[in-house]
Design a protein around this motif. Structure first.
Motif, PDB file in Angstrom:
ATOM      1  N   PRO A 250      -3.239   8.595  -0.532  1.00  0.00           N
ATOM      2  CA  PRO A 250      -2.687   8.910  -1.845  1.00  0.00           C
ATOM      3  C   PRO A 250      -1.167   8.806  -1.920  1.00  0.00           C
ATOM      4  N   ALA A 251      -0.601   8.001  -1.044  1.00  0.00           N
ATOM      5  CA  ALA A 251       0.850   7.780  -1.053  1.00  0.00           C
ATOM      6  C   ALA A 251       1.153   6.386  -1.551  1.00  0.00           C
ATOM      7  N   ASP A 252       2.381   6.179  -1.972  1.00  0.00           N
ATOM      8  CA  ASP A 252       2.859   4.858  -2.360  1.00  0.00           C
ATOM      9  C   ASP A 252       4.361   4.816  -2.149  1.00  0.00           C
ATOM     10  N   ARG A 253       4.931   3.635  -2.344  1.00  0.00           N
ATOM     11  CA  ARG A 253       6.370   3.466  -2.192  1.00  0.00           C
ATOM     12  C   ARG A 253       7.111   4.321  -3.223  1.00  0.00           C
ATOM     13  N   LEU A 254       8.196   4.931  -2.811  1.00  0.00           N
ATOM     14  CA  LEU A 254       8.947   5.797  -3.718  1.00  0.00           C
ATOM     15  C   LEU A 254       9.431   5.026  -4.935  1.00  0.00           C
ATOM     16  N   ALA A 255       9.863   3.785  -4.739  1.00  0.00           N
ATOM     17  CA  ALA A 255      10.359   2.987  -5.856  1.00  0.00           C
ATOM     18  C   ALA A 255       9.258   2.735  -6.880  1.00  0.00           C
ATOM     19  N   ALA A 256       8.025   2.509  -6.405  1.00  0.00           N
ATOM     20  CA  ALA A 256       6.914   2.268  -7.320  1.00  0.00           C
ATOM     21  C   ALA A 256       6.562   3.531  -8.098  1.00  0.00           C
ATOM     22  N   ILE A 257       6.548   4.671  -7.425  1.00  0.00           N
ATOM     23  CA  ILE A 257       6.262   5.940  -8.097  1.00  0.00           C
ATOM     24  C   ILE A 257       7.282   6.207  -9.196  1.00  0.00           C
ATOM     25  N   ARG A 258       8.545   5.990  -8.887  1.00  0.00           N
ATOM     26  CA  ARG A 258       9.601   6.236  -9.877  1.00  0.00           C
ATOM     27  C   ARG A 258       9.524   5.234 -11.023  1.00  0.00           C
ATOM     28  N   ALA A 259       9.196   3.985 -10.722  1.00  0.00           N
ATOM     29  CA  ALA A 259       9.118   2.965 -11.772  1.00  0.00           C
ATOM     30  C   ALA A 259       8.017   3.277 -12.773  1.00  0.00           C
ATOM     31  N   ARG A 260       6.935   3.888 -12.322  1.00  0.00           N
ATOM     32  CA  ARG A 260       5.830   4.219 -13.240  1.00  0.00           C
ATOM     33  C   ARG A 260       6.208   5.369 -14.169  1.00  0.00           C
ATOM     34  N   GLY A 261       6.969   6.310 -13.684  1.00  0.00           N
ATOM     35  CA  GLY A 261       7.500   7.366 -14.537  1.00  0.00           C
ATOM     36  C   GLY A 261       6.486   8.371 -15.034  1.00  0.00           C
ATOM     37  N   VAL A 262       5.356   8.534 -14.347  1.00  0.00           N
ATOM     38  CA  VAL A 262       4.321   9.486 -14.761  1.00  0.00           C
ATOM     39  C   VAL A 262       4.155  10.537 -13.667  1.00  0.00           C
ATOM     40  N   ALA A 263       4.379  11.801 -14.014  1.00  0.00           N
ATOM     41  CA  ALA A 263       4.217  12.896 -13.050  1.00  0.00           C
ATOM     42  C   ALA A 263       4.906  12.563 -11.724  1.00  0.00           C
ATOM     43  N   VAL A 264       6.150  12.129 -11.812  1.00  0.00           N
ATOM     44  CA  VAL A 264       6.856  11.629 -10.635  1.00  0.00           C
ATOM     45  C   VAL A 264       6.974  12.698  -9.547  1.00  0.00           C
ATOM     46  N   GLY A 265       7.387  13.896  -9.930  1.00  0.00           N
ATOM     47  CA  GLY A 265       7.540  14.953  -8.929  1.00  0.00           C
ATOM     48  C   GLY A 265       6.245  15.258  -8.204  1.00  0.00           C
ATOM     49  N   LYS A 266       5.167  15.339  -8.948  1.00  0.00           N
ATOM     50  CA  LYS A 266       3.850  15.615  -8.372  1.00  0.00           C
ATOM     51  C   LYS A 266       3.418  14.488  -7.436  1.00  0.00           C
ATOM     52  N   ALA A 267       3.631  13.246  -7.864  1.00  0.00           N
ATOM     53  CA  ALA A 267       3.261  12.099  -7.032  1.00  0.00           C
ATOM     54  C   ALA A 267       4.065  12.064  -5.742  1.00  0.00           C
ATOM     55  N   LEU A 268       5.332  12.443  -5.810  1.00  0.00           N
ATOM     56  CA  LEU A 268       6.169  12.452  -4.615  1.00  0.00           C
ATOM     57  C   LEU A 268       5.726  13.538  -3.635  1.00  0.00           C
ATOM     58  N   VAL A 269       5.318  14.694  -4.158  1.00  0.00           N
ATOM     59  CA  VAL A 269       4.813  15.761  -3.289  1.00  0.00           C
ATOM     60  C   VAL A 269       3.546  15.299  -2.560  1.00  0.00           C
ATOM     61  N   ILE A 270       2.641  14.674  -3.293  1.00  0.00           N
ATOM     62  CA  ILE A 270       1.400  14.188  -2.690  1.00  0.00           C
ATOM     63  C   ILE A 270       1.701  13.127  -1.636  1.00  0.00           C
ATOM     64  N   ALA A 271       2.636  12.220  -1.965  1.00  0.00           N
ATOM     65  CA  ALA A 271       3.023  11.191  -0.999  1.00  0.00           C
ATOM     66  C   ALA A 271       3.592  11.826   0.267  1.00  0.00           C
ATOM     67  N   GLY A 272       4.360  12.898   0.090  1.00  0.00           N
ATOM     68  CA  GLY A 272       4.909  13.593   1.250  1.00  0.00           C
ATOM     69  C   GLY A 272       3.830  14.213   2.109  1.00  0.00           C
ATOM     70  N   LEU A 273       2.817  14.815   1.475  1.00  0.00           N
ATOM     71  CA  LEU A 273       1.707  15.400   2.228  1.00  0.00           C
ATOM     72  C   LEU A 273       0.963  14.332   3.030  1.00  0.00           C
ATOM     73  N   ALA A 274       0.942  13.107   2.489  1.00  0.00           N
ATOM     74  CA  ALA A 274       0.187  12.023   3.129  1.00  0.00           C
ATOM     75  C   ALA A 274       1.000  11.245   4.161  1.00  0.00           C
ATOM     76  N   THR A 275       2.187  11.725   4.491  1.00  0.00           N
ATOM     77  CA  THR A 275       3.013  11.035   5.487  1.00  0.00           C
ATOM     78  C   THR A 275       2.231  10.808   6.783  1.00  0.00           C
ATOM     79  N   ARG A 276       2.223   9.575   7.232  1.00  0.00           N
ATOM     80  CA  ARG A 276       1.574   9.136   8.481  1.00  0.00           C
ATOM     81  C   ARG A 276       0.044   9.165   8.417  1.00  0.00           C
ATOM     82  N   PHE A 277      -0.513   9.454   7.236  1.00  0.00           N
ATOM     83  CA  PHE A 277      -1.975   9.450   7.128  1.00  0.00           C
ATOM     84  C   PHE A 277      -2.531   8.037   7.340  1.00  0.00           C
ATOM     85  N   ARG A 278      -1.893   7.056   6.719  1.00  0.00           N
ATOM     86  CA  ARG A 278      -2.370   5.677   6.863  1.00  0.00           C
ATOM     87  C   ARG A 278      -2.390   5.247   8.333  1.00  0.00           C
TER      88      ARG A 278
END
Length: 277
Positions: free
Chosen positions: A159-187
């Protein structure tokens, strides 16, 4: 370059209303994946209807450790037989080996319930509220999947993605960044065990019924990854839903937008196998 995207509805079997909405969208070819909560009492009754979409959509396990009751007793994690909220699960899983043992056993039970009802393994595994990427949960899940299934047999959601892509979409950015942080190294952890993983993720939403979800859905396709997965939460509201989950009023809004959605040219709806990883 993205060759298409997976549109995955979470929470099948949560309630009858949520499940009926997902089945309708599957039947109309508007979804290419859905994850089932096999600890819910609706699962066995609805599984045959879901099974009809095998080969047409990815059918997976939506691992649930935070809603309603587990499939068997988890005395150290549950209170009065009810699973706790996400923060309590995260804390207990991170600090208690006994809780981690209970979680591992429940993962196996939920996988067994999927296979018993559908007669085959899931196409993928993800987690309700992204519980599958929590530090105290991910190792147990990935180890179980690696032992249980041949390499490459299924995929797990990153459930992570590139920070630039998350910001470019502009939807629930803070929430998406938190989830991406939780998923660090999951892939990396999943790939190390021979599990396949999506590359690109969106769909994190504020669950505001006043928002234009059709517009959000279009924004989720900005800067898609090469194996992009978009999650969604459609549903029909029933009395049971209001007592189980905080996401209620936005579900019919999502359902209506997805029913009317037409993918943009050059970015069709796909299953995971059609995109690769």
């Amino acid at each position: 370059m993205a060759k298409g995207f997976i549109l995955c509805a979470d929470d099948f079997a949560l309630t009858d209303g949520v499940s009926r909405a997902i089945l309708e969208l599957l039947g109309r070819g508007k979804l290419t994946a859905t994850g089932a909560m096999t600890n819910r009492p609706h699962w066995r009754r609805l599984a045959p209807e879901l099974a009809a979409f095998a080969g047409r959509a990815d059918l997976g396990l939506h691992l649930n450790l935070t809603c309603a009751a587990p499939l068997s007793v988890m005395p150290r994690l549950t209170l009065g037989g009810t699973l706790p909220g996400l923060k309590d699960v995260a804390r207990a899983a991170a600090t208690s080996p006994a809780v981690r043992k209970e979680i591992a056993a429940e993962i196996v039970r939920q996988l067994d319930a999927f296979e018993d009802a559908l007669g085959r393994p899931p196409d993928f595994v993800d987690g309700h509220q992204h519980v599958h990427v929590l530090p105290g949960v991910r190792r147990a899940l990935l180890d179980i999947l690696a032992r249980r299934y041949p390499a490459g047999a299924l995929y797990v959601r990153d459930p992570a993605d590139r920070l630039a892509a998350i910001r470019a979409r502009g939807v629930a950015v803070g929430k998406a960044l938190v989830i991406a942080g939780l998923a660090t190294r999951f892939r990396a952890a999943a790939l190390k065990r021979g599990l396949r993983v999506n590359r690109g993720f969106s769909g994190v939403a504020p669950f505001d019924p006043q928002r234009d979800f059709a517009e959000d859905l279009a924004r989720f396709l900005i800067a898609p990854g090469p194996c992009h997965l978009v999650m969604c939460h459609p549903g029909f509201v029933d009395d049971e839903l209001a007592g189980l989950d905080p996401v209620v009023a936005s579900r019919p809004v999502e359902h209506a937008a997805i029913a009317a959605f037409v993918p943009p040219p050059g970015l069709p709806l796909r299953r995971f196998a059609e995109l690769g990883d």
